[in-house]
Scaffold this motif. Structure first.
Motif, PDB file in Angstrom:
ATOM      1  N   VAL A 154     -10.093  -7.178  -7.538  1.00 43.60           N
ATOM      2  CA  VAL A 154      -9.085  -6.912  -6.413  1.00 43.60           C
ATOM      3  C   VAL A 154      -7.973  -6.230  -7.104  1.00 43.60           C
ATOM      4  O   VAL A 154      -7.275  -5.371  -6.431  1.00 43.60           O
ATOM      5  N   PHE A 155      -7.594  -6.235  -8.444  1.00 39.32           N
ATOM      6  CA  PHE A 155      -6.627  -5.558  -8.975  1.00 39.32           C
ATOM      7  C   PHE A 155      -6.845  -4.110  -8.878  1.00 39.32           C
ATOM      8  O   PHE A 155      -6.267  -3.249  -8.638  1.00 39.32           O
TER       9      PHE A 155
ATOM     10  N   ASP B  39      -6.453  -2.789  -5.247  1.00 43.32           N
ATOM     11  CA  ASP B  39      -5.066  -2.758  -5.179  1.00 43.32           C
ATOM     12  C   ASP B  39      -4.616  -1.218  -5.663  1.00 43.32           C
ATOM     13  O   ASP B  39      -3.815  -0.447  -5.169  1.00 43.32           O
TER      14      ASP B  39
ATOM     15  N   ALA C 191      -6.248   1.372  -3.421  1.00 45.05           N
ATOM     16  CA  ALA C 191      -5.495   1.460  -2.095  1.00 45.05           C
ATOM     17  C   ALA C 191      -4.244   2.253  -2.131  1.00 45.05           C
ATOM     18  O   ALA C 191      -4.037   2.911  -1.196  1.00 45.05           O
ATOM     19  N   SER C 192      -3.343   1.984  -3.239  1.00 44.81           N
ATOM     20  CA  SER C 192      -2.065   2.700  -3.253  1.00 44.81           C
ATOM     21  C   SER C 192      -2.036   4.123  -3.701  1.00 44.81           C
ATOM     22  O   SER C 192      -0.978   4.733  -3.627  1.00 44.81           O
TER      23      SER C 192
ATOM     24  N   LEU D 235       0.252  -1.863 -11.941  1.00 38.81           N
ATOM     25  CA  LEU D 235       0.643  -2.676 -10.542  1.00 38.81           C
ATOM     26  C   LEU D 235       1.825  -3.335 -10.690  1.00 38.81           C
ATOM     27  O   LEU D 235       2.777  -3.131  -9.651  1.00 38.81           O
TER      28      LEU D 235
ATOM     29  N   ASP E 101       5.160  -2.074  -8.416  1.00 40.81           N
ATOM     30  CA  ASP E 101       5.709  -3.069  -7.509  1.00 40.81           C
ATOM     31  C   ASP E 101       7.169  -3.610  -8.217  1.00 40.81           C
ATOM     32  O   ASP E 101       8.040  -4.598  -7.469  1.00 40.81           O
TER      33      ASP E 101
ATOM     34  N   ARG F  18       0.753 -11.631 -12.756  1.00 40.96           N
ATOM     35  CA  ARG F  18      -0.675 -10.951 -12.821  1.00 40.96           C
ATOM     36  C   ARG F  18      -1.327 -11.491 -14.197  1.00 40.96           C
ATOM     37  O   ARG F  18      -2.503 -11.979 -14.239  1.00 40.96           O
TER      38      ARG F  18
ATOM     39  N   GLN G 272      -6.294 -11.892  -0.926  1.00 39.20           N
ATOM     40  CA  GLN G 272      -6.104 -10.471  -1.569  1.00 39.20           C
ATOM     41  C   GLN G 272      -7.124  -9.708  -1.410  1.00 39.20           C
ATOM     42  O   GLN G 272      -6.941  -8.272  -1.220  1.00 39.20           O
TER      43      GLN G 272
ATOM     44  N   GLU H 183      -7.223  -8.288   2.226  1.00 41.79           N
ATOM     45  CA  GLU H 183      -5.883  -7.158   2.368  1.00 41.79           C
ATOM     46  C   GLU H 183      -6.393  -5.923   1.807  1.00 41.79           C
ATOM     47  O   GLU H 183      -6.011  -5.023   2.524  1.00 41.79           O
ATOM     48  N   LYS H 184      -6.853  -5.756   0.806  1.00 40.72           N
ATOM     49  CA  LYS H 184      -7.217  -4.428   0.076  1.00 40.72           C
ATOM     50  C   LYS H 184      -8.373  -3.823   0.674  1.00 40.72           C
ATOM     51  O   LYS H 184      -8.379  -2.669   0.819  1.00 40.72           O
TER      52      LYS H 184
ATOM     53  N   GLN I  26      -7.465  -2.020   4.047  1.00 39.04           N
ATOM     54  CA  GLN I  26      -6.924  -0.784   3.822  1.00 39.04           C
ATOM     55  C   GLN I  26      -8.034   0.368   3.880  1.00 39.04           C
ATOM     56  O   GLN I  26      -7.478   1.629   3.831  1.00 39.04           O
TER      57      GLN I  26
END
Length: 243
Positions: A100-101, A104, A107-108, A137, A141, A148, A202, A205-206, A209
């Motif tokens: 998931v990291f 993430d 996704a960005s 990450l 952020d 994390r 999490q 959510e990712k 996207q």
């Protein structure tokens, strides 16, 4: 000549099935655990839904494959913890955390997916190792607390690496002796299932996207996850904020 499965392994499986019944009864009596598993199932359904989208976009295929990886990991982790193997279940959840990291990060910053696809081992370790992904990450952020890293380290110590702390998850009681084989105990079950729910939020959510905006077929899964996610947040975070 094909040999039967050894009798001890058959007995072990029977014991695991009995422990699963006990775990399911404990979950049935606890709405919090039910919610963690419900949001996990919704995240798994989201991964399965994204998998069915037909595309020639190789970058999107990466997101689909990573989603499939989380589906398999959640399924295995659930099976293990309900059968009494809490430490092994948590080890698989560490894999979910790493995945998931990575989702993430991708996704960005979508161009990173192509770099990751074509990276050799040296480049992958230089730019996309677990520590590099966490650092990227945190920098994105503006995080300086290294939460994390702390969560990854916790999973590693309790489940990922043989050390004295890893024996904690082999005990029925905090100060008791380590036991061999599976067991069901409320604190261990709740710890694993609650972390599973947190990671599932999490993951969902990712993955969300990466869904094409105009793909109506994916809407039911996306809406179901969004509703459960909202309930999960209101149940666990709103309560924590007000206490």
């Amino acid at each position: 000549m094909t040999r039967d499965i050894p009798e001890n392994l058959t007995r072990l499986h029977s014991a695991e099935q009995l422990l699963r019944q006990k775990a399911c009864s404990m979950i049935a009596a606890d709405p919090r655990l039910q919610l963690h598993l419900s949001v996990t199932e919704a995240a798994m359904d989201l991964a399965d839904s994204l998998r069915t989208f037909s595309t020639n976009d190789e970058d999107l295929k990466v997101a689909q494959i990573l989603g499939m990886r989380t589906f398999n990991a959640f399924g295995a982790s659930i099976k293990l913890t309900l059968s009494g193997y809490h430490q092994n279940s948590a080890l698989i959840l560490r894999d979910v955390m790493e995945t998931v990291f990575l989702l993430d990060l991708f996704a960005s910053d979508r161009p990173l997916i192509e770099r990751w696809r074509f990276a050799d081992k040296k480049a992958r370790m230089k730019d996309f190792s677990p520590v590099k992904v966490r650092e990227a990450l945190d920098a994105r952020d503006g995080f300086t607390s290294k939460k994390r890293f702390e969560m990854y380290e916790l999973f590693s110590e309790l489940a990922g690496h043989p050390n004295m702390k890893s024996a904690w998850m082999m005990r029925r009681q905090k100060d008791g002796d380590a036991v061999i084989g599976p067991f069901i105990e409320a604190t261990a079950l709740e710890a694993v299932v609650s972390e599973m729910g947190r990671l599932a939020v999490q993951v969902g959510e990712k993955l969300d996207q990466f869904f094409p905006a105009n793909w109506d077929q994916g809407l039911p899964s996306r809406l179901a996850f969004a509703q459960l996610k909202q309930t999960w947040i209101m149940t666990f975070y709103a309560r924590a904020a007000s206490s």
